[in-house]
Scaffold this motif. Structure first.
Motif, PDB file in Angstrom:
ATOM      1  N   VAL A  41      35.963  36.877  41.378  1.00 15.05           N
ATOM      2  CA  VAL A  41      34.511  36.833  41.180  1.00 15.05           C
ATOM      3  C   VAL A  41      33.760  37.104  42.483  1.00 15.05           C
ATOM      4  O   VAL A  41      32.768  37.814  42.503  1.00 15.05           O
ATOM      5  CB  VAL A  41      34.091  35.471  40.586  1.00 15.05           C
ATOM      6  CG1 VAL A  41      32.591  35.418  40.378  1.00 15.05           C
ATOM      7  CG2 VAL A  41      34.799  35.242  39.265  1.00 15.05           C
ATOM      8  N   GLN A  42      34.247  36.555  43.593  1.00 17.10           N
ATOM      9  CA  GLN A  42      33.538  36.717  44.865  1.00 17.10           C
ATOM     10  C   GLN A  42      33.866  38.036  45.576  1.00 17.10           C
ATOM     11  O   GLN A  42      33.027  38.592  46.248  1.00 17.10           O
ATOM     12  CB  GLN A  42      33.887  35.580  45.841  1.00 17.10           C
ATOM     13  CG  GLN A  42      33.261  34.252  45.514  1.00 17.10           C
ATOM     14  CD  GLN A  42      34.040  33.485  44.455  1.00 17.10           C
ATOM     15  OE1 GLN A  42      35.245  33.600  44.373  1.00 17.10           O
ATOM     16  NE2 GLN A  42      33.342  32.709  43.651  1.00 17.10           N
ATOM     17  N   SER A  43      35.118  38.482  45.456  1.00 15.00           N
ATOM     18  CA  SER A  43      35.504  39.634  46.270  1.00 15.00           C
ATOM     19  C   SER A  43      35.736  40.872  45.423  1.00 15.00           C
ATOM     20  O   SER A  43      35.742  40.825  44.205  1.00 15.00           O
ATOM     21  CB  SER A  43      36.760  39.310  47.082  1.00 15.00           C
ATOM     22  OG  SER A  43      37.873  39.243  46.229  1.00 15.00           O
ATOM     23  N   ASN A  44      35.948  41.981  46.094  1.00 14.63           N
ATOM     24  CA  ASN A  44      36.105  43.272  45.460  1.00 14.63           C
ATOM     25  C   ASN A  44      37.573  43.614  45.269  1.00 14.63           C
ATOM     26  O   ASN A  44      38.442  43.036  45.895  1.00 14.63           O
ATOM     27  CB  ASN A  44      35.487  44.346  46.359  1.00 14.63           C
ATOM     28  CG  ASN A  44      34.030  44.099  46.641  1.00 14.63           C
ATOM     29  OD1 ASN A  44      33.331  43.516  45.823  1.00 14.63           O
ATOM     30  ND2 ASN A  44      33.561  44.540  47.781  1.00 14.63           N
ATOM     31  N   TYR A  45      37.806  44.617  44.432  1.00 12.77           N
ATOM     32  CA  TYR A  45      39.132  45.207  44.328  1.00 12.77           C
ATOM     33  C   TYR A  45      39.413  45.950  45.631  1.00 12.77           C
ATOM     34  O   TYR A  45      38.519  46.607  46.168  1.00 12.77           O
ATOM     35  CB  TYR A  45      39.179  46.197  43.162  1.00 12.77           C
ATOM     36  CG  TYR A  45      39.252  45.534  41.811  1.00 12.77           C
ATOM     37  CD1 TYR A  45      40.464  45.372  41.163  1.00 12.77           C
ATOM     38  CD2 TYR A  45      38.101  45.065  41.191  1.00 12.77           C
ATOM     39  CE1 TYR A  45      40.538  44.762  39.930  1.00 12.77           C
ATOM     40  CE2 TYR A  45      38.169  44.451  39.955  1.00 12.77           C
ATOM     41  CZ  TYR A  45      39.383  44.298  39.326  1.00 12.77           C
ATOM     42  OH  TYR A  45      39.450  43.685  38.111  1.00 12.77           O
ATOM     43  N   LEU A  46      40.641  45.847  46.138  1.00  8.79           N
ATOM     44  CA  LEU A  46      41.023  46.630  47.319  1.00  8.79           C
ATOM     45  C   LEU A  46      41.626  47.934  46.830  1.00  8.79           C
ATOM     46  O   LEU A  46      42.503  47.934  45.958  1.00  8.79           O
ATOM     47  CB  LEU A  46      42.041  45.883  48.174  1.00  8.79           C
ATOM     48  CG  LEU A  46      41.482  44.818  49.108  1.00  8.79           C
ATOM     49  CD1 LEU A  46      42.598  44.202  49.929  1.00  8.79           C
ATOM     50  CD2 LEU A  46      40.421  45.378  50.029  1.00  8.79           C
TER      51      LEU A  46
END
Length: 194
Positions: A137-142
């Motif tokens: 929820v907080q971070s993006n896909y790498l």
């Protein structure tokens, strides 16, 4: 995103006074029924009444997965990474917005320490990338563009023209003939979106 209502074939969804029947539905005696098992979607498509349709679980819940080839649009860049919105997984458009990050060290396979983000991507570029780590929820896909087949597939020049790749690291404006640096994808035909 609100939790979607599940339905089974033959389930009454609503009256024709409330909605217009869409995909995965049928009409009977002034009511709209589900013709397949799945999620109920209501969309206002310009008509007075919303269109009600039923989609299968796979269509409703498609998510980028590790190893998936995704098409994304660059939204911003800084010296350490490029931020993107993921638009497609394979050839399937996503209903929801997913954010991704391409770190400087994941731009290409060789000379990673010499990579300069602004010489690889620009905001607005359409990029083919591979998912290397799932977001939350907080971070993006790498994402990575380290393989030859991955990188920028569509870019527009300062003059607004769609640029043509001239090498793995440069594209040229057909109007002004100005060259700009990009991490250019060597596109395989099966990845091209019409």
């Amino acid at each position: 995103m609100s939790p979607m209502k599940l339905c089974v074939p033959g389930e009454r969804l609503c009256s024709t006074e409330d909605c217009i029947p869409g995909n995965g539905t049928y009409l009977r005696h002034g009511s709209i029924f589900a013709s397949l098992a799945g999620y109920v979607l209501r969309k206002n498509e310009g008509e007075e009444l919303p269109v009600i349709s039923v989609v299968r679980e796979t269509e409703a819940q498609l998510l980028p997965d590790v190893g998936a080839i995704v098409t994304c649009k660059v939204t911003s860049i800084n010296p350490r990474f490029a931020k993107v919105h993921i638009l497609y997984v394979g050839s399937t458009p996503l209903k929801d917005r997913f954010r991704g990050t391409i770190r400087r060290e994941d731009v290409r396979a060789t000379e990673k320490d010499k990579v300069e983000t602004y010489k690889s991507f620009r905001p607005g570029d359409i990029v083919l990338a591979k998912v290397i780590s799932l977001g939350d929820v907080q971070s993006n896909y790498l994402l990575t563009t380290a393989e030859n087949e991955l990188g920028v597939v569509v870019a527009h020049s300062e003059a607004g023209a769609q640029m043509v790749p001239i090498s793995w690291c440069e594209m040229q404006c057909p109007r002004t003939h100005a060259k700009e640096f990009r991490k250019v994808a060597r596109v395989q035909p099966e990845y091209l979106q019409a």
